[in-house]
Structure formats: structure tokens, C-alpha cells
Design an enzyme around this catalytic site. Sequence first.
Site, PDB file in Angstrom:
ATOM      1  N   VAL A 135       0.845  -1.200   0.000  1.00  0.00           N
ATOM      2  CA  VAL A 135       0.000   0.000   0.000  1.00  0.00           C
ATOM      3  C   VAL A 135       0.878   1.247   0.000  1.00  0.00           C
ATOM      4  O   VAL A 135       0.618   2.216  -0.715  1.00  0.00           O
ATOM      5  CB  VAL A 135      -0.978   0.009   1.194  1.00  0.00           C
ATOM      6  CG1 VAL A 135      -1.889   1.226   1.128  1.00  0.00           C
ATOM      7  CG2 VAL A 135      -1.806  -1.278   1.220  1.00  0.00           C
ATOM      8  N   TYR A 136       1.931   1.217   0.796  1.00  0.00           N
ATOM      9  CA  TYR A 136       2.903   2.322   0.825  1.00  0.00           C
ATOM     10  C   TYR A 136       3.476   2.535  -0.579  1.00  0.00           C
ATOM     11  O   TYR A 136       3.520   3.665  -1.079  1.00  0.00           O
ATOM     12  CB  TYR A 136       4.005   2.000   1.835  1.00  0.00           C
ATOM     13  CG  TYR A 136       5.127   3.008   1.917  1.00  0.00           C
ATOM     14  CD1 TYR A 136       6.452   2.614   1.708  1.00  0.00           C
ATOM     15  CD2 TYR A 136       4.876   4.340   2.230  1.00  0.00           C
ATOM     16  CE1 TYR A 136       7.491   3.535   1.796  1.00  0.00           C
ATOM     17  CE2 TYR A 136       5.906   5.262   2.309  1.00  0.00           C
ATOM     18  CZ  TYR A 136       7.216   4.851   2.102  1.00  0.00           C
ATOM     19  OH  TYR A 136       8.237   5.763   2.177  1.00  0.00           O
TER      20      TYR A 136
END
Lengths: 225, 95
Positions: A135-136
Amino acid sequence: MIIVTGASRGLGKAITERLTEKGEKVVGLARSVNGLSIEAIECDVGNYASVKNASREVKQLKQPVKAFINAAGVASMNMAVTTDESTVQKLIQTNLVGTIYCCQLFAPIMLRQKHGIFINFSTIAVALALKGESVYAASKAGVESFSRTFAREMADFNVRVNCIAPGPIQTDLLKGITDTQIKKITSQQVIPKQFQKSDVCDLVELLIDERASSLSGQVLNIGGV
Amino acid sequence: MKKKINIEQATKIVTQAISDVLKGKAVISEDMQLIGGKSLLDSMNLVEVCLLLEDLADEHGFEFDWASEAAMSRSRSMFRSVSTLAKEFSNQSEV
């Protein structure tokens, strides 16, 4: 002057300190300006109204803006399936949307000047597709793509836009990451070592220098990929 | 609420701004399209017009926000024509 977001800690703080040492006037944007030794404006980059207010305050200073450095960011080292909804939202909102808001709202100052530099931050996790950072990495992949395209939009106005993608640098963002995990990441780099905040600062200085005037729309991975 | 700039003044200001950006190379009419295929302005010109209007608004003591939701919405875009831009400019001058 140079504006740095996320100026109160981590890379933003290190960059602020380096540029100040070099004699630049730096204005910091941060959610909390308490204890900052430089001129600073309270700003939450993920909040449009907050960024708009900050841009108004900077405009009131009536000083040329040499560069804008989007160093504010948050991280989360989790598999996608174990990342909760609010963390997903926070990552995208701060890292990607915050960068976009800052570029949108501070660009007009540079467009008038017909000169300026934006430096945005990605992560080596994008190029290396690091497990546990999906997600980062997604938030930062958006920053890369935005930066590359925004650079084309700004080129006619002599505004350069580049992206720095650090590997694991020792800041709060690495809390809880073991040396073994760090080595596993750095072993995938062209130069397989952990770089420091000073290396990031060196690259920032390089990109701000006029000798880098041929560089725009680029993503510079620290350590190489 | 009173407007600092009425619609006639706004139309003059907008027309002059566009003429300045086009360096006087075109005749500007109120129904002139500002975006889309028939526009004489490219995207860079449009940004330059907006910056000029922002500065002019500043001189008149108000803020001209050209990045607002109304501006960005295609169906209600203030950039449809000179007259819609002038109307928005005048509306935003309201005190």
C-alpha cells in the site's frame, strides 16, 4: 526561499537543516511547528484547505520560491491484507494526495516567476516491489507517475520536477524494522548498502543546483535499482 | 452583498487579460470559447490568463480562486467562454 514539507522530523528535518546550513532561507510546513527553529507554517498536506492557507501565507511573504520539497510522508510496513482501512486512507491521502495538493497550490508562485523546482519523494519499494510495502508503494508509485507527468506540464514555465526514491534510511519510518530486513532490501540495490539522511540531502542539493537544469521528470533511486 | 467588480468591468478585465496573453493577435468576443477544440488558448495560455486574473483580483482586494470545484466541473466550467469567466470573476469579487 525554499519550502520543505514535513520539516519537523525525519528526512524533511534533515533537508531543512542542510539547506539552512548552506545559507538558504527555508520555510517549513508541518502539522506541528512547536520547537522548530526556522520560520514555519502549520500545514496538514493531506488537507486541501490547510495547504491552500499555507500557500496564501507564503504568497504574502512576497519572496521568490526557489524550490518546494515534498518531504512529508507516512509509511506502513504491512501486507495489503493486514492493512486496515484508515491506514490505507492515510497513506494515500498524505503521500499521494498531499504531494498533489502541494504541487497544485504552490505551482502558481513558480509559474509567475517562470522558474522553480519541485522535489517529490517516492521509495525504492516501488521499483523493487518490496513485499510488505504494497500500500505504501502504491501511494508512492502515484507520486512517481504524477511527478513525471507534472514535469511535462511545468516544463514550458521553466519549472523542473523530479522525484527522489530513497531506500531504507534511518528515520522514524524504519521503527521496528530489523537489520536483517534492511539488509534484505539493500541487497537488491545496485549499490548494496544502507544510505544515510546526508546522502538524501546531497541529492536534494544537487537537484536544486542550476547544474541540474537538464533534469526533469526523473525518478532517482538512491542506491540504484 | 456588494460586488467589487460588476459584470461590465469584469468583462473588460477578462478580455484585456486574454488579449495580453495572446499578445493582441486575436479579436476577443464575449462568446469566445476558452477551452475545447475551438479555443484560441492552449493550456499554457489559460494558466497565464488565470494568473493574471489572480493578480488583478489581488489588486482589487479579493481572491480569485480558479482552481475551485466550479472551475473544474466541465458542465459548470467558468472557462466555457469569456462571458462565463467574467461572470465568475465578478461573483468572486462579492464582499
